[in-house]
Design an enzyme around this catalytic site. Structure first.
Site, PDB file in Angstrom:
ATOM      1  N   ARG A 156       0.825  -1.218   0.000  1.00 41.74           N
ATOM      2  CA  ARG A 156       0.000   0.000   0.000  1.00 41.74           C
ATOM      3  C   ARG A 156       0.860   1.270   0.000  1.00 41.74           C
ATOM      4  NH1 ARG A 156      -4.923  -2.073   3.963  1.00 41.74           N
ATOM      5  NH2 ARG A 156      -6.308  -2.674   2.271  1.00 41.74           N
ATOM      6  N   GLY A 165      -5.575  -5.836   2.379  1.00 38.74           N
ATOM      7  CA  GLY A 165      -4.240  -5.665   2.939  1.00 38.74           C
ATOM      8  C   GLY A 165      -3.589  -6.992   3.319  1.00 38.74           C
ATOM      9  N   GLY A 208     -12.413  -5.020   1.195  1.00 35.49           N
ATOM     10  CA  GLY A 208     -13.816  -4.641   1.350  1.00 35.49           C
ATOM     11  C   GLY A 208     -14.259  -3.723   0.221  1.00 35.49           C
ATOM     12  N   LYS A 266     -12.690  -9.895   9.164  1.00 35.22           N
ATOM     13  CA  LYS A 266     -13.694  -8.826   9.228  1.00 35.22           C
ATOM     14  C   LYS A 266     -15.063  -9.399   8.851  1.00 35.22           C
ATOM     15  CE  LYS A 266     -10.445  -5.085   8.295  1.00 35.22           C
ATOM     16  NZ  LYS A 266      -9.938  -4.129   7.316  1.00 35.22           N
TER      17      LYS A 266
HETATM   18  N1  LIG Z   1      -9.869 -18.539  11.624  1.00 32.53           N
HETATM   19  C1  LIG Z   1      -9.435 -17.319  11.887  1.00 32.53           C
HETATM   20  N2  LIG Z   1      -9.581 -16.790  13.115  1.00 32.53           N
HETATM   21  C2  LIG Z   1      -9.137 -15.540  13.388  1.00 32.53           C
HETATM   22  N3  LIG Z   1      -8.526 -14.736  12.488  1.00 32.53           N
HETATM   23  C3  LIG Z   1      -8.366 -15.223  11.252  1.00 32.53           C
HETATM   24  C4  LIG Z   1      -8.808 -16.515  10.882  1.00 32.53           C
HETATM   25  N4  LIG Z   1      -8.505 -16.716   9.586  1.00 32.53           N
HETATM   26  C5  LIG Z   1      -7.889 -15.598   9.162  1.00 32.53           C
HETATM   27  N5  LIG Z   1      -7.792 -14.701  10.149  1.00 32.53           N
HETATM   28  C6  LIG Z   1      -7.134 -13.380  10.117  1.00 32.53           C
HETATM   29  O1  LIG Z   1      -7.787 -12.537   9.214  1.00 32.53           O
HETATM   30  C7  LIG Z   1      -6.916 -11.427   9.003  1.00 32.53           C
HETATM   31  C8  LIG Z   1      -7.236 -10.772   7.684  1.00 32.53           C
HETATM   32  O2  LIG Z   1      -8.597 -10.433   7.644  1.00 32.53           O
HETATM   33  P1  LIG Z   1      -9.177  -9.260   6.730  1.00 32.53           P
HETATM   34  O3  LIG Z   1      -8.715  -7.951   7.243  1.00 32.53           O
HETATM   35  O4  LIG Z   1     -10.640  -9.501   6.665  1.00 32.53           O
HETATM   36  O5  LIG Z   1      -8.488  -9.541   5.321  1.00 32.53           O
HETATM   37  P2  LIG Z   1      -7.970  -8.508   4.239  1.00 32.53           P
HETATM   38  O6  LIG Z   1      -7.028  -7.533   4.931  1.00 32.53           O
HETATM   39  O7  LIG Z   1      -7.279  -9.332   3.220  1.00 32.53           O
HETATM   40  O8  LIG Z   1      -9.186  -7.815   3.722  1.00 32.53           O
HETATM   41  C9  LIG Z   1      -5.517 -11.980   9.059  1.00 32.53           C
HETATM   42  O9  LIG Z   1      -4.757 -11.190   9.944  1.00 32.53           O
HETATM   43  C10 LIG Z   1      -5.716 -13.404   9.593  1.00 32.53           C
HETATM   44  O10 LIG Z   1      -4.817 -13.750  10.626  1.00 32.53           O
HETATM   45  O1  LIG Z   2      -7.584  -2.768   5.281  1.00 32.29           O
HETATM   46  C1  LIG Z   2      -8.602  -2.261   4.802  1.00 32.29           C
HETATM   47  O2  LIG Z   2      -9.630  -2.977   4.303  1.00 32.29           O
HETATM   48  P1  LIG Z   2      -9.487  -4.522   3.803  1.00 32.29           P
HETATM   49  O3  LIG Z   2      -9.018  -5.356   4.979  1.00 32.29           O
HETATM   50  O4  LIG Z   2     -10.891  -4.876   3.393  1.00 32.29           O
HETATM   51  O5  LIG Z   2      -8.546  -4.505   2.659  1.00 32.29           O
HETATM   52  C2  LIG Z   2      -8.774  -0.778   4.662  1.00 32.29           C
HETATM   53  O6  LIG Z   2      -7.658  -0.081   5.160  1.00 32.29           O
HETATM   54  C3  LIG Z   2     -10.059  -0.338   5.358  1.00 32.29           C
HETATM   55  O7  LIG Z   2      -9.969  -0.630   6.730  1.00 32.29           O
HETATM   56  P2  LIG Z   2     -11.324  -0.826   7.592  1.00 32.29           P
HETATM   57  O8  LIG Z   2     -12.000  -2.103   7.140  1.00 32.29           O
HETATM   58  O9  LIG Z   2     -10.827  -0.891   9.017  1.00 32.29           O
HETATM   59  O10 LIG Z   2     -12.185   0.382   7.326  1.00 32.29           O
END
Ligand SMILES: Nc1ncnc2c1ncn2[C@@H]1O[C@H](COP(=O)(O)OP(=O)(O)O)[C@@H](O)[C@H]1O
Ligand SMILES: O=C(OP(=O)(O)O)[C@H](O)COP(=O)(O)O
Length: 501
Positions: free
Chosen positions: A140, A458, A481, A301
């Protein structure tokens, strides 16, 4: 880049021609995926996008607006789309396309607009950090460089803002300070760091900025007013600058003070090169995906992403779930989930999504086996168990080998795949196998079968980078997201708020 691609190639407009450091330029364009643009079906031409937008706007003007004014919302639901046969999802998408086609770009600003001016740049510098505050993936940061360099070369003074994580109040571990050395290195200037994002110190530092200087503000989410989109807070943020550039695609789905509110106080308010490039690719790729189309959704998330699944069911043929997402589904089906991550208030939604997937004929694949841990730690005890038999006091931290095999077989049948959210806690070696397997499969499908693969988020991107496979994918998106909401056909507030071209 395909020669059939009629629009300006993203790489051409996203990297200012005068960037002296070509190695940085190459890494950035590569890492955010333009080099693989030939692997996607050519997106609709600008003319088509504009025609679609015009169609959508005509429909909105002729149908929705008068109804909103005179009949109220309830009546709108009963009113059918005009004879063109628009369905709501398509209309949403066309509107999104229209919005994207008409926003003003930072590239329209010249030296006359920028020299000596203070530009408030909102970037998404929400990078993963380890316990020692080392950046574990700088995608990023690298992706934000072209816009900032462009502004600096035109003699602007950049006031750079971002969030990091989801702090509740001032939280040192979510400070942006650890980013300063890498940012300075990539930009080739000494980035000055403020200890706050508003207030006297910020005003003084901004006033002292030389042309070509960069001031990084502290995490805007240290104030709860940021996420509330508080107008007074937005005004304070805006008060130190003359104009606004939003390059935070990863946060464009949030209507926050620094992504939306500030546009009321700063003009012009324009899109940065990364924002443009992401929209350009994603709108093009998902408007007309090659079928079968699969989405893989995982990560932590859950409450943000579970809501997206309903819309995804209208678009995809296969939906694979993993990560922390799945335990809410298991619990909803009556299985024990031990200490796994669960969103109790989404149990009903999970049940209804399973029903809807069945009704729509979408293959919704939940893992059949799970890697469980006795604690949330890299050195936890672990074992593989059936998804229906998670022991009490254990937590699911990865998908199992049987699930991976089933996922791979399903993915072999696809032509387009969008992936957001790791399959497990990939940061811990013991629980990284499920995520690595998906990364390898997508890389293989992209390179050997020409499948379009889009990785967003991320942590998902960090996982793919960690596996050394980022340059094998069709597109690496800085938004998870945000890209899912775009796929849903939702207009992104951070984009909507920007000036028309
Ligand atoms: N079963 C699980 N329990 C808790 N955390 C998890 C699990 N599987 C994945 N994760 C966590 O989810 C996090 C990423 O989630 P998220 O922010 O939704 O993804 P992204 O950043 O790709 O959008 C990672 O730090 C990972 O450790
Ligand atoms: O990491 C982010 O989103 P992502 O995990 O869905 O890629 C963005 O920085 C937005 O963060 P937020 O979901 O806490 O608003």
């Amino acid at each position: 880049m395909s020669t059939a691609h009629t629009r300006t190639p993203a790489a051409e407009y996203s990297v200012p021609r005068k960037i002296p450091d070509l190695s940085i330029k190459k890494r950035i364009t590569h890492s955010i995926g333009t080099s693989k643009a030939h692997l996607i079906p050519p997106p609709p031409s600008t003319d088509i996008a504009l025609a679609l937008a015009a169609d959508s706007i005509r429909f909105l003007k002729s149908t929705v607006s008068p109804l909103l004014r005179s009949r109220g919302r309830a009546r709108i639901r009963r009113r059918r789309a005009p004879s063109s046969g628009l369905i709501p999802a398509a209309l949403g998408f066309w509107c999104v396309q229209g919005v994207m086609a008409t926003k003003r770009s930072v590239g329209t600003l010249g030296e006359a607009d920028l020299k000596g001016k203070k530009v408030f740049v909102r970037a998404d510098l929400n990078v993963p950090l380890d316990d020692a505050q080392n950046i574990t993936d700088d995608t990023r940061i690298r992706a934000s460089v072209p816009t900032i360099k462009f502004l600096l070369e035109k003699g602007a003074k950049v006031v750079l803002a971002s969030h990091l994580g989801r702090p509740k109040g001032v939280t040192p571990k979510y400070s942006l300070k650890p980013l300063v050395p890498r940012l300075s290195e990539l930009l080739g200037v000494n980035v000055v760091m403020a200890s706050d994002c508003i207030g006297e110190e910020v005003e003084k530092l901004a006033a002292a900025l030389p042309e070509g200087g960069v001031l990084l503000l502290e995490n805007v989410r240290f104030y709860k007013e940021e996420e509330k989109n508080d107008p007074e807070f937005a005004k304070k943020l805006a008060s130190v600058a003359d104009l606004y550039v939003n390059d935070a695609f990863g946060t464009a789905h949030r209507a926050h003070a620094s992504t939306e509110g500030v546009t009321k106080f700063l003009k012009p308010a324009v899109a940065g090169f990364l924002m443009q490039k992401e929209l350009d690719y994603l709108v093009g790729a998902v408007a007309n995906p090659k079928k079968p189309f699969a989405a893989i959704v995982g990560g932590s998330k859950v409450s943000t992403k579970i809501g997206v699944i309903e819309s995804l069911l209208a678009k995809v043929d296969i939906l694979i779930l993993g990560g922390g997402m799945i335990y809410t589904f298991y619990k909803a089906q009556g299985y024990a989930v031990g200490k796994s991550l669960v969103e109790e208030d989404k149990l009903e939604l999970a049940t209804s999504l399973i029903e809807k997937a069945k009704a729509k004929g979408v293959s919704l694949l939940l893992p059949t086996d799970i890697v469980v841990a006795d604690k949330f730690a890299p050195d936890a005890e672990s074992k593989i168990v059936p998804a229906t038999a998670i022991p009490d006091d254990w937590m699911g931290l990865d998908v199992g080998p049987d699930a991976t095999k089933t996922f791979n077989e399903a993915l072999d049948t696809t032509q387009t795949i969008i992936w957001n959210g790791p399959m497990g806690v990939f940061e811990f070696e013991k629980f990284a196998a499920g995520t690595e397997a998906i990364a390898k499969k997508l890389a293989e499908l992209t390179t050997s079968k020409g499948v379009t693969t889009i990785i967003g988020g991320g942590d998902s991107v960090a996982a793919v980078e960690k596996a050394g496979l980022a340059d094998k994918m069709s597109h690496i998106s800085t938004g998870g997201g945000a890209s899912l909401e775009l796929l849903e056909g939702k207009p992104l507030p951070g984009v909507l708020a920007l000036d028309e071209a």
